[in-house]
Design a protein around this motif. Structure first.
Motif, PDB file in Angstrom:
ATOM      1  N   UNK A 187       0.834  -1.201   0.000  1.00 11.11           N
ATOM      2  CA  UNK A 187       0.000   0.000   0.000  1.00 11.11           C
ATOM      3  C   UNK A 187       0.874   1.257   0.000  1.00 11.11           C
ATOM      4  N   UNK A 188       1.926   1.241   0.807  1.00 12.14           N
ATOM      5  CA  UNK A 188       2.853   2.381   0.844  1.00 12.14           C
ATOM      6  C   UNK A 188       3.514   2.588  -0.515  1.00 12.14           C
ATOM      7  N   UNK A 189       3.909   1.493  -1.156  1.00  6.46           N
ATOM      8  CA  UNK A 189       4.541   1.583  -2.471  1.00  6.46           C
ATOM      9  C   UNK A 189       3.581   2.185  -3.488  1.00  6.46           C
ATOM     10  N   UNK A 190       2.327   1.749  -3.419  1.00  3.04           N
ATOM     11  CA  UNK A 190       1.349   2.254  -4.381  1.00  3.04           C
ATOM     12  C   UNK A 190       1.122   3.748  -4.196  1.00  3.04           C
ATOM     13  N   UNK A 191       0.931   4.172  -2.953  1.00  4.35           N
ATOM     14  CA  UNK A 191       0.720   5.598  -2.688  1.00  4.35           C
ATOM     15  C   UNK A 191       1.945   6.408  -3.076  1.00  4.35           C
ATOM     16  N   UNK A 192       3.136   5.863  -2.793  1.00  2.00           N
ATOM     17  CA  UNK A 192       4.378   6.572  -3.126  1.00  2.00           C
ATOM     18  C   UNK A 192       4.552   6.746  -4.629  1.00  2.00           C
ATOM     19  N   UNK A 193       3.990   5.826  -5.420  1.00  2.00           N
ATOM     20  CA  UNK A 193       4.133   5.924  -6.874  1.00  2.00           C
ATOM     21  C   UNK A 193       3.475   7.194  -7.408  1.00  2.00           C
ATOM     22  N   UNK A 194       2.429   7.677  -6.744  1.00  2.00           N
ATOM     23  CA  UNK A 194       1.774   8.903  -7.185  1.00  2.00           C
ATOM     24  C   UNK A 194       2.617  10.124  -6.827  1.00  2.00           C
ATOM     25  N   UNK A 195       3.342  10.049  -5.703  1.00  2.00           N
ATOM     26  CA  UNK A 195       4.247  11.133  -5.354  1.00  2.00           C
ATOM     27  C   UNK A 195       5.382  11.198  -6.355  1.00  2.00           C
ATOM     28  N   UNK A 196       5.845  10.019  -6.801  1.00  2.07           N
ATOM     29  CA  UNK A 196       6.917   9.962  -7.800  1.00  2.07           C
ATOM     30  C   UNK A 196       6.448  10.541  -9.116  1.00  2.07           C
ATOM     31  N   UNK A 197       5.174  10.275  -9.461  1.00  2.00           N
ATOM     32  CA  UNK A 197       4.656  10.765 -10.740  1.00  2.00           C
ATOM     33  C   UNK A 197       4.589  12.283 -10.760  1.00  2.00           C
ATOM     34  N   UNK A 198       4.262  12.864  -9.606  1.00  2.00           N
ATOM     35  CA  UNK A 198       4.157  14.324  -9.549  1.00  2.00           C
ATOM     36  C   UNK A 198       5.512  14.991  -9.700  1.00  2.00           C
ATOM     37  N   UNK A 199       6.576  14.237  -9.343  1.00  2.00           N
ATOM     38  CA  UNK A 199       7.920  14.793  -9.490  1.00  2.00           C
ATOM     39  C   UNK A 199       8.610  14.250 -10.728  1.00  2.00           C
ATOM     40  N   UNK A 200       7.839  13.462 -11.529  1.00  2.00           N
ATOM     41  CA  UNK A 200       8.359  12.874 -12.768  1.00  2.00           C
ATOM     42  C   UNK A 200       9.540  11.965 -12.521  1.00  2.00           C
ATOM     43  N   UNK A 201       9.615  11.385 -11.322  1.00  2.00           N
ATOM     44  CA  UNK A 201      10.726  10.488 -11.003  1.00  2.00           C
ATOM     45  C   UNK A 201      10.468   9.085 -11.506  1.00  2.00           C
ATOM     46  N   UNK A 202       9.209   8.754 -11.753  1.00  2.00           N
ATOM     47  CA  UNK A 202       8.864   7.396 -12.180  1.00  2.00           C
ATOM     48  C   UNK A 202       8.015   7.456 -13.442  1.00  2.00           C
ATOM     49  N   UNK A 203       8.580   7.066 -14.592  1.00  2.00           N
ATOM     50  CA  UNK A 203       7.835   7.120 -15.838  1.00  2.00           C
ATOM     51  C   UNK A 203       6.564   6.294 -15.783  1.00  2.00           C
ATOM     52  N   UNK A 204       6.626   5.105 -15.196  1.00  2.00           N
ATOM     53  CA  UNK A 204       5.455   4.239 -15.149  1.00  2.00           C
ATOM     54  C   UNK A 204       4.353   4.859 -14.303  1.00  2.00           C
ATOM     55  N   UNK A 205       4.761   5.526 -13.208  1.00  2.00           N
ATOM     56  CA  UNK A 205       3.764   6.138 -12.337  1.00  2.00           C
ATOM     57  C   UNK A 205       3.123   7.352 -12.997  1.00  2.00           C
ATOM     58  N   UNK A 206       3.933   8.109 -13.768  1.00  2.00           N
ATOM     59  CA  UNK A 206       3.416   9.313 -14.394  1.00  2.00           C
ATOM     60  C   UNK A 206       2.359   8.984 -15.439  1.00  2.00           C
ATOM     61  N   UNK A 207       2.322   7.728 -15.926  1.00  2.00           N
ATOM     62  CA  UNK A 207       1.346   7.318 -16.914  1.00  2.00           C
ATOM     63  C   UNK A 207       0.073   6.804 -16.262  1.00  2.00           C
ATOM     64  N   UNK A 208       0.012   6.759 -14.949  1.00  2.00           N
ATOM     65  CA  UNK A 208      -1.164   6.245 -14.263  1.00  2.00           C
ATOM     66  C   UNK A 208      -2.316   7.243 -14.414  1.00  2.00           C
TER      67      UNK A 208
END
Length: 337
Positions: A187-208
Motif C-alpha cells: 500500500x505504501x509503495x502504491x501511494x508513493x508511486x503517485x508522489x513519484x509521478x508528480x515529481x516525474x521520477x517514475x515514468x510508469x507512475x506518471x502514466x497512471x
C-alpha cells in the motif's frame, strides 16, 4: 609408439582438464541452486495461511452486502447494498464468470458516498482471511476491493490496485489504500508511486490515469522499504493500527519508519491484540513458522476495535476532515504473553 610430449599437447591436456573441472563446478552450482529453490518453496508452502471457515462464511451475499469474487480482475468486492445502484462500474463488476447477476432492485438510487477502500493482504495469507473485516466496512457504507496477491505476496502485485479501482469506475470514487503486514508495504509503495509521478521520477507512475489515493490505512505495517518516503506529503491522511502482543512486527524498524510518514499520521495500538488478529486465518505449520504473540483479548474483540478505528478514519476522510496526528503507541505498556 612414442607419446606426444610436446608443449602443445601438454597445453591441450591441461585445457581439457580445466574445462572438465569448470563443467563439474557449474553442474554442482546448478544443483545447489535447485536445492535452495526447493527448500525455499517448501518454506513458503509451510508458511501459507488459509482462511478459516468463519472467514469464508463472510463471502456470502445478503441484504446488506453484495460480495463478488472477480478472479479475472484479481480482487473480491464487498459492495454496500444501500448504494450498489450508484456504483459507476456496477455492470462491469457483475460481469465475471459464475458470479451473481441480480438486479439489486432494493438498492438505493441515491448518490454514492464517494469513498472506498482497496486492501492488500499480508504475506502468504489467503486474501479471504480478511473477509469478515472487509464485510463490516462495507456494511457501514464503504465499498471494498480486497486484492488477490500473486503467490500471496502483495509486493509482487502492487499494480493490481489499479485493476480493482478501474473495475468500479476509475476516478469516480476516492480510494483509501490499505494493507496488513506486507500488504501495508505494498500500500505504501502504491501511494508513493503517485508522489513519484508528480515529481516525474517514475515514468510508469506518471502514466497512471487514476486519481491520487486520498488516504493510507496500515494494519500492523509500516514502510519497511527505506526508499519509500511519504513525509513530504503534508496532506495525506494516514492511520496505522498496531497491537501490543504482536511479535512479528519489528518495533525498532517501526519506530524508525515514523520519520518517513506524514506528520499528520495517527498511530493507534490495540491492547492485547496480536499480528494474526488483524485477519482470521489458520496458523502456519513447520519448524520455521513465524511465532506471533498470544492475544489476551478475544479475536472478535480485536476485529471490532480494528474495524471501529478504520471506519472512524474513513468517515473523517469522507467529510474532508483530515485527522490530526496522534501517537498512542509509544506510551502503551509492553505486551504480556
Amino acid at each position: 609408439s612414442l607419446r606426444d610430449t610436446s608443449p602443445t599437447s601438454k597445453g591441450s591436456a591441461m585445457l581439457s582438464m580445466l574445462l572438465s573441472y569448470l563443467v563439474t563446478l557449474a553442474i554442482c552450482a546448478v544443483a545447489l541452486l535447485a536445492l535452495c529453490l526447493i527448500v525455499w518453496i517448501l518454506f513458503l508452502i509451510s508458511q501459507r495461511k488459509n482462511a478459516t471457515p468463519a472467514a469464508l462464511e463472510a463471502l456470502k451475499s445478503d441484504e446488506k452486502v453484495h460480495v463478488i469474487v472477480r478472479s479475472d480482475h484479481h480482487c473480491t468486492l464487498f459492495l454496500p447494498r444501500t448504494q450498489t445502484a450508484a456504483f459507476p462500474g456496477l455492470k462491469e463488476a457483475l460481469g465475471g464468470e459464475n458470479q451473481e447477476r441480480e438486479s439489486d432492485e432494493g438498492a438505493s438510487k441515491g448518490d454514492f458516498s464517494g469513498v472506498g477502500l482497496v486492501f492488500y493482504p499480508g504475506a502468504l495469507v489467503h486474501h479471504h482471511s480478511y473477509s469478515q473485516l472487509m464485510r463490516k466496512v462495507a456494511e457501514a457504507g464503504f465499498p471494498v476491493a480486497l486484492i488477490h496477491a500473486p503467490l500471496r505476496i502483495a509486493t509482487l502485485g502492487v499494480d493490481r490496485c489499479n485493476t480493482a479501482r478501474e473495475l468500479l469506475g476509475r476516478n469516480s470514487i476516492k480510494w483509501v489504500i490499505g494493507g496488513h503486514s506486507l500488504g501495508g508495504v505494498a500500500a505504501c509503495k502504491y501511494v508513493a508511486s503517485f508522489m513519484s509521478s508528480s515529481s516525474s521520477a517514475s515514468p510508469s507512475a506518471s502514466e497512471n490515469p487514476l486519481s491520487e489515493p486520498c488516504g493510507l490505512l496500515l494494519w500492523a505495517a509500516y514502510p519497511s522499504d527505506t526508499s519509500i518516503d511519504l513525509s513530504p506529503n503534508k496532506t495525506l491522511p494516514v492511520l496505522t493500527i498496531q497491537a501490543t502482543c504482536d511479535k512479528v512486527l519489528s518495533r525498532d524498524r517501526f519506530e524508525e519508519s515514523k520519520n518517513r510518514l506524514p506528520s499528520i499520521t495517527t498511530y493507534l495500538n490495540i491492547q492485547g491484540g496480536n499480528h494474526a488478529g488483524f485477519g482470521n486465518y489458520t496458523n502456519a505449520k513447520g519448524v520455521w513458522r513465524f511465532r506471533d504473540g498470544e492475544r489476551t483479548i478475544r479475536l472478535e474483540e480485536q476485529h471490532e476495535q480494528v474495524v471501529s478505528h478504520s471506519l472512524h478514519f474513513l468517515k473523517a476522510i469522507k467529510v474532508s476532515t483530515i485527522p490530526v496526528g496522534i501517537d498512542s503507541t509509544s506510551s502503551c505498556p509492553e505486551a504480556k504473553n
